[in-house]
Design a protein around this motif. Structure first.
Motif, PDB file in Angstrom:
ATOM      1  N   LEU A   1     -23.334  21.719 -15.842  1.00  0.00           N
ATOM      2  CA  LEU A   1     -24.301  21.688 -16.934  1.00  0.00           C
ATOM      3  C   LEU A   1     -24.612  20.244 -17.332  1.00  0.00           C
ATOM      4  N   ASN A   2     -23.563  19.421 -17.451  1.00  0.00           N
ATOM      5  CA  ASN A   2     -23.767  18.013 -17.815  1.00  0.00           C
ATOM      6  C   ASN A   2     -24.691  17.331 -16.812  1.00  0.00           C
ATOM      7  N   ALA A   3     -24.378  17.514 -15.520  1.00  0.00           N
ATOM      8  CA  ALA A   3     -25.150  16.812 -14.490  1.00  0.00           C
ATOM      9  C   ALA A   3     -26.602  17.302 -14.461  1.00  0.00           C
TER      10      ALA A   3
ATOM     11  N   GLY B   1     -10.373  17.761 -17.854  1.00  0.00           N
ATOM     12  CA  GLY B   1     -11.659  18.436 -17.714  1.00  0.00           C
ATOM     13  C   GLY B   1     -11.758  19.736 -18.479  1.00  0.00           C
ATOM     14  N   SER B   2     -12.701  20.574 -18.040  1.00  0.00           N
ATOM     15  CA  SER B   2     -13.036  21.763 -18.829  1.00  0.00           C
ATOM     16  C   SER B   2     -12.406  23.037 -18.298  1.00  0.00           C
ATOM     17  N   LEU B   3     -11.806  22.995 -17.105  1.00  0.00           N
ATOM     18  CA  LEU B   3     -11.340  24.247 -16.498  1.00  0.00           C
ATOM     19  C   LEU B   3      -9.843  24.280 -16.188  1.00  0.00           C
TER      20      LEU B   3
ATOM     21  N   TRP C   1      -5.453  11.355 -25.570  1.00  0.00           N
ATOM     22  CA  TRP C   1      -5.248  12.541 -24.729  1.00  0.00           C
ATOM     23  C   TRP C   1      -6.140  13.687 -25.223  1.00  0.00           C
ATOM     24  N   VAL C   2      -6.918  14.262 -24.299  1.00  0.00           N
ATOM     25  CA  VAL C   2      -7.690  15.465 -24.635  1.00  0.00           C
ATOM     26  C   VAL C   2      -6.842  16.676 -24.283  1.00  0.00           C
ATOM     27  N   MET C   3      -6.401  17.389 -25.330  1.00  0.00           N
ATOM     28  CA  MET C   3      -5.678  18.645 -25.101  1.00  0.00           C
ATOM     29  C   MET C   3      -6.603  19.767 -25.529  1.00  0.00           C
TER      30      MET C   3
ATOM     31  N   GLY D   1      -9.022  17.625 -29.350  1.00  0.00           N
ATOM     32  CA  GLY D   1      -9.276  18.866 -28.611  1.00  0.00           C
ATOM     33  C   GLY D   1     -10.376  18.686 -27.570  1.00  0.00           C
ATOM     34  N   TRP D   2     -11.316  17.797 -27.855  1.00  0.00           N
ATOM     35  CA  TRP D   2     -12.419  17.522 -26.921  1.00  0.00           C
ATOM     36  C   TRP D   2     -13.025  16.183 -27.335  1.00  0.00           C
ATOM     37  N   ALA D   3     -13.301  15.327 -26.366  1.00  0.00           N
ATOM     38  CA  ALA D   3     -13.769  13.966 -26.688  1.00  0.00           C
ATOM     39  C   ALA D   3     -15.199  13.748 -26.183  1.00  0.00           C
ATOM     40  N   PRO D   4     -15.927  12.808 -26.769  1.00  0.00           N
ATOM     41  CA  PRO D   4     -17.212  12.410 -26.172  1.00  0.00           C
ATOM     42  C   PRO D   4     -16.901  11.503 -24.975  1.00  0.00           C
ATOM     43  N   GLN D   5     -16.603  12.123 -23.834  1.00  0.00           N
ATOM     44  CA  GLN D   5     -15.953  11.392 -22.721  1.00  0.00           C
ATOM     45  C   GLN D   5     -16.759  10.208 -22.194  1.00  0.00           C
ATOM     46  N   GLU D   6     -18.072  10.391 -22.053  1.00  0.00           N
ATOM     47  CA  GLU D   6     -18.858   9.263 -21.515  1.00  0.00           C
ATOM     48  C   GLU D   6     -18.679   8.036 -22.387  1.00  0.00           C
TER      49      GLU D   6
ATOM     50  N   THR E   1      -6.747  11.571 -14.747  1.00  0.00           N
ATOM     51  CA  THR E   1      -7.781  12.600 -14.644  1.00  0.00           C
ATOM     52  C   THR E   1      -7.411  13.676 -13.634  1.00  0.00           C
ATOM     53  N   HIS E   2      -8.027  14.844 -13.784  1.00  0.00           N
ATOM     54  CA  HIS E   2      -7.842  15.920 -12.796  1.00  0.00           C
ATOM     55  C   HIS E   2      -8.761  15.678 -11.591  1.00  0.00           C
ATOM     56  N   SER E   3      -9.521  14.607 -11.609  1.00  0.00           N
ATOM     57  CA  SER E   3     -10.448  14.225 -10.529  1.00  0.00           C
ATOM     58  C   SER E   3     -11.637  15.152 -10.365  1.00  0.00           C
TER      59      SER E   3
ATOM     60  N   TRP F   1     -15.503  15.915 -10.378  1.00  0.00           N
ATOM     61  CA  TRP F   1     -16.484  14.974  -9.843  1.00  0.00           C
ATOM     62  C   TRP F   1     -17.255  14.242 -10.933  1.00  0.00           C
ATOM     63  N   ASN F   2     -17.614  14.947 -12.009  1.00  0.00           N
ATOM     64  CA  ASN F   2     -18.345  14.262 -13.090  1.00  0.00           C
ATOM     65  C   ASN F   2     -17.471  13.196 -13.732  1.00  0.00           C
ATOM     66  N   SER F   3     -16.208  13.562 -13.992  1.00  0.00           N
ATOM     67  CA  SER F   3     -15.292  12.598 -14.611  1.00  0.00           C
ATOM     68  C   SER F   3     -15.142  11.378 -13.722  1.00  0.00           C
ATOM     69  N   MET F   4     -15.031  11.626 -12.417  1.00  0.00           N
ATOM     70  CA  MET F   4     -14.839  10.488 -11.506  1.00  0.00           C
ATOM     71  C   MET F   4     -16.045   9.566 -11.503  1.00  0.00           C
ATOM     72  N   LEU F   5     -17.245  10.147 -11.482  1.00  0.00           N
ATOM     73  CA  LEU F   5     -18.445   9.297 -11.472  1.00  0.00           C
ATOM     74  C   LEU F   5     -18.563   8.503 -12.772  1.00  0.00           C
ATOM     75  N   GLU F   6     -18.183   9.164 -13.879  1.00  0.00           N
ATOM     76  CA  GLU F   6     -18.241   8.475 -15.176  1.00  0.00           C
ATOM     77  C   GLU F   6     -17.253   7.301 -15.176  1.00  0.00           C
ATOM     78  N   SER F   7     -16.086   7.515 -14.582  1.00  0.00           N
ATOM     79  CA  SER F   7     -15.067   6.469 -14.530  1.00  0.00           C
ATOM     80  C   SER F   7     -15.482   5.347 -13.575  1.00  0.00           C
TER      81      SER F   7
HETATM   82  N1  UDP Z   1     -15.777  16.100 -20.845  1.00  0.00           N
HETATM   83  C1  UDP Z   1     -16.077  15.751 -22.140  1.00  0.00           C
HETATM   84  N2  UDP Z   1     -15.072  15.695 -23.046  1.00  0.00           N
HETATM   85  C2  UDP Z   1     -13.776  15.965 -22.723  1.00  0.00           C
HETATM   86  C3  UDP Z   1     -13.471  16.306 -21.387  1.00  0.00           C
HETATM   87  C4  UDP Z   1     -14.492  16.358 -20.477  1.00  0.00           C
HETATM   88  O1  UDP Z   1     -17.233  15.484 -22.482  1.00  0.00           O
HETATM   89  O2  UDP Z   1     -12.928  15.890 -23.608  1.00  0.00           O
HETATM   90  C5  UDP Z   1     -16.883  16.164 -19.870  1.00  0.00           C
HETATM   91  C6  UDP Z   1     -16.801  15.060 -18.869  1.00  0.00           C
HETATM   92  O3  UDP Z   1     -17.484  13.921 -19.373  1.00  0.00           O
HETATM   93  C7  UDP Z   1     -17.438  15.669 -17.628  1.00  0.00           C
HETATM   94  C8  UDP Z   1     -17.204  17.152 -17.793  1.00  0.00           C
HETATM   95  O4  UDP Z   1     -16.781  17.369 -19.131  1.00  0.00           O
HETATM   96  O5  UDP Z   1     -18.824  15.374 -17.604  1.00  0.00           O
HETATM   97  C9  UDP Z   1     -16.123  17.702 -16.887  1.00  0.00           C
HETATM   98  O6  UDP Z   1     -16.634  17.822 -15.604  1.00  0.00           O
HETATM   99  P1  UDP Z   1     -15.749  17.498 -14.330  1.00  0.00           P
HETATM  100  O7  UDP Z   1     -16.621  17.677 -13.141  1.00  0.00           O
HETATM  101  O8  UDP Z   1     -15.114  16.179 -14.464  1.00  0.00           O
HETATM  102  O9  UDP Z   1     -14.583  18.560 -14.347  1.00  0.00           O
HETATM  103  P2  UDP Z   1     -14.531  20.155 -14.593  1.00  0.00           P
HETATM  104  O10 UDP Z   1     -14.484  20.350 -16.044  1.00  0.00           O
HETATM  105  O11 UDP Z   1     -15.750  20.752 -13.943  1.00  0.00           O
HETATM  106  O12 UDP Z   1     -13.249  20.560 -13.923  1.00  0.00           O
END
Ligand code: UDP
Length: 474
Positions: free
Chosen positions: A18-20, A289-291, A315-317, A344-349, A362-364, A366-372
């Motif tokens: 969704l983000n991408a 990440g989210s999953l 830490w995002v828990m 609980g959730w951060a504005p990660q970018e 990170t859990h690696s 793909w979105n997180s990796m590209l952002e990093s």
């Molecule tokens: N994200 C976020 N806040 C958090 C954790 C994750 O905004 O606290 C966003 C992160 O910037 C990324 C997305 O959630 O764009 C997670 O996508 P990713 O492909 O890294 O992993 P997935 O959640 O699909 O396993």
């Protein structure tokens, strides 16, 4: 006056895709295309609850949202351990609704759908609408999916014996570094009837037949894999990192838009204030990440490793990310109070772009990796599933952007890796992360690879639409 093309975008209903794709939608809007963004009811409701998406899309008069059911009961968790149920429900229940939607309302002239939603290809073809696929996972993993029949044919799948360090030869271009343990974790099932193996084989087949394949990467990062992939999928548009591409375009157009969240959880922005008071590059950001789901023993190992490392951490828990009750030992709550911050959730970018952040556990995803990568932040990778196993291998072995901690969850190893990233090997890593961040930024500037691929995509959409409306008249 002739109307601009009207593109319907159908992403996978999950946070990362969704983000991408929302960034892609905005990029196309900025180029004058009309966009309908198709969300499942479930995701739509969560976005309305937690994000400011409505305010954001109001800035674009040609951006609309439509919704469709995903076919699952409302109380279904739709989490990392049940994602195939979501895909299966979409595959079996959504096609008639999707067809109806394409044939009603303002005419749709082109579809961009996640390439894992194979039915969208059949429906669009049936009614004669050009379709482009978008895949938001890593190209390396997509290439492994394309190579699954080859791995089965060469008998590298299913594995014989439990040695996960055996090298894999059947994915061309990856022979030098690919081990069994770097394949998507479902390959470890030892069973060709494994639902994920079957699913990813069949749902990838049609990708080369779409008008083109849109990938969230940049040429300089994935060149060897892209050149393999182009042998069967010649028309690839590499237009990432999408989040930064959008920012670059908005900056170039001098059209600052309000801060935007497309989060499915409530963002806790207080962590940015906390980061403001930390020294430069002193904080390790931790998010899975989210999953991903972390069990209580793993949670304790990470927590001890973090506190014992003596480093500052954010830490995002996620409220739904840990399984099982944990009693928190005093030394952990004390260490966290002194040097840590948990949300609980951060504005990660924004977090990754903050000057106080010096590393990312990170859990690696793909979105997180590209952002990093774009922000030049070195990584410690603890992959969970799907593309994350290969992503983490590339980080350590190919790109030298950090360390792969695959299949290990031990407090002393975690502590050691954290010290390496934040202190001991900081300088060595900073050379490679800065280099890659520069390449990423250059790809987005005028004439750069991602910049040019986006121009070509927009032009190709316009040409396809012109051609198909001309065919209709004839
Ligand atoms: N994200 C976020 N806040 C958090 C954790 C994750 O905004 O606290 C966003 C992160 O910037 C990324 C997305 O959630 O764009 C997670 O996508 P990713 O492909 O890294 O992993 P997935 O959640 O699909 O396993």
């Amino acid at each position: 006056m002739e109307q601009p093309p009207h593109v319907l975008i159908f992403p996978l209903p999950m946070q990362g895709p969704l983000n991408a794709t929302l960034k892609l939608a905005e990029l196309l809007c900025l180029s004058g295309l009309h966009i309908t963004f198709l969300l499942t009811d479930h995701i739509h409701a969560r976005l309305l609850r937690h994000s400011n998406i409505l305010t954001r899309i109001q800035s674009y008069p040609s951006f609309r949202i439509r919704t469709i059911p995903d076919g699952l009961p409302e109380n279904h968790p739709r989490g990392g351990d049940s994602y195939l149920e979501l895909f299966e429900s979409l595959r079996t229940k959504t096609p008639p609704l999707f067809k109806q939607l394409l044939q009603s309302g303002t005419p749709i002239s082109c579809v961009i759908a996640d390439g894992v939603l194979g039915f969208t290809f059949d429906v669009a073809n049936e009614i004669g609408i050009p379709i482009f696929d978008v895949r938001t996972l890593s190209p390396a993993c997509l290439w492994i999916f394309f190579s699954l029949p080859n791995l089965i044919h060469s008998r590298e799948l299913p594995f014989e014996g439990g040695d996960l360090d055996v090298m894999v030869k059947g994915v061309s271009g990856m022979e030098r570094y690919l081990r069994r343990r770097d394949l998507p974790s479902f390959c470890r099932s030892g069973d060709l009837d494994n639902p994920s193996i079957r699913f990813y084989q069949t749902e990838t087949i049609h990708n080369p037949r779409a008008c083109g394949l849109i990938l969230n990467t940049f040429e300089e990062l994935d060149a060897p894999i892209l050149s393999e992939m182009r042998s069967i999928c010649p028309n690839i548009y590499t237009i990432g990192p999408l989040h930064a591409h959008l920012k670059a375009k908005l900056a170039a157009a001098s059209s600052p838009l309000p801060a935007f969240s497309n989060s499915l959880w409530e963002e806790d922005r207080s962590c940015l204030t906390w980061l403001d008071s930390q020294p430069l590059k002193s904080v390790l950001y931790v998010s899975f990440g989210s999953l991903a789901i972390v069990n209580k023993d793993q949670l304790m190992e990470f927590w001890h490793g973090l506190v014992n490392s003596g480093q500052r951490f954010l830490w995002v828990m996620r409220p739904d990310s840990a399984v099982g009750e944990s009693r928190i030992p005093v030394e952990l709550s004390q260490g966290t109070k002194e040097r840590g911050y948990i949300v609980g959730w951060a504005p990660q970018e924004e977090v990754l772009a903050h000057p106080a952040v010096g590393g990312f556990l990170t859990h690696s995803g793909w979105n997180s990796m590209l952002e990093s990568i774009h922000e030049g932040v070195p990584m410690i990778c603890w992959p969970y599933f799907v593309d994350q196993q290969i992503n983490s291998r590339l980080v350590e072995e190919e790109w030298k952007l950090g360390f792969d901690m695959k299949d290990i969850c031990d407090r002393s190893v975690i502590e050691e890796r954290i010290r390496n990233v934040m202190e001991k090997r900081k300088d060595e890593l900073s050379k490679s992360v800065d280099h890659m961040a520069n390449l990423a930024k250059r790809s987005l500037s005028e004439g750069g690879s991602s910049y040019s691929h986006l121009e070509r995509l927009i032009q190709d959409i316009k040409t396809r639409v012109d051609n198909s409306s001309r065919d209709e008249v004839l």
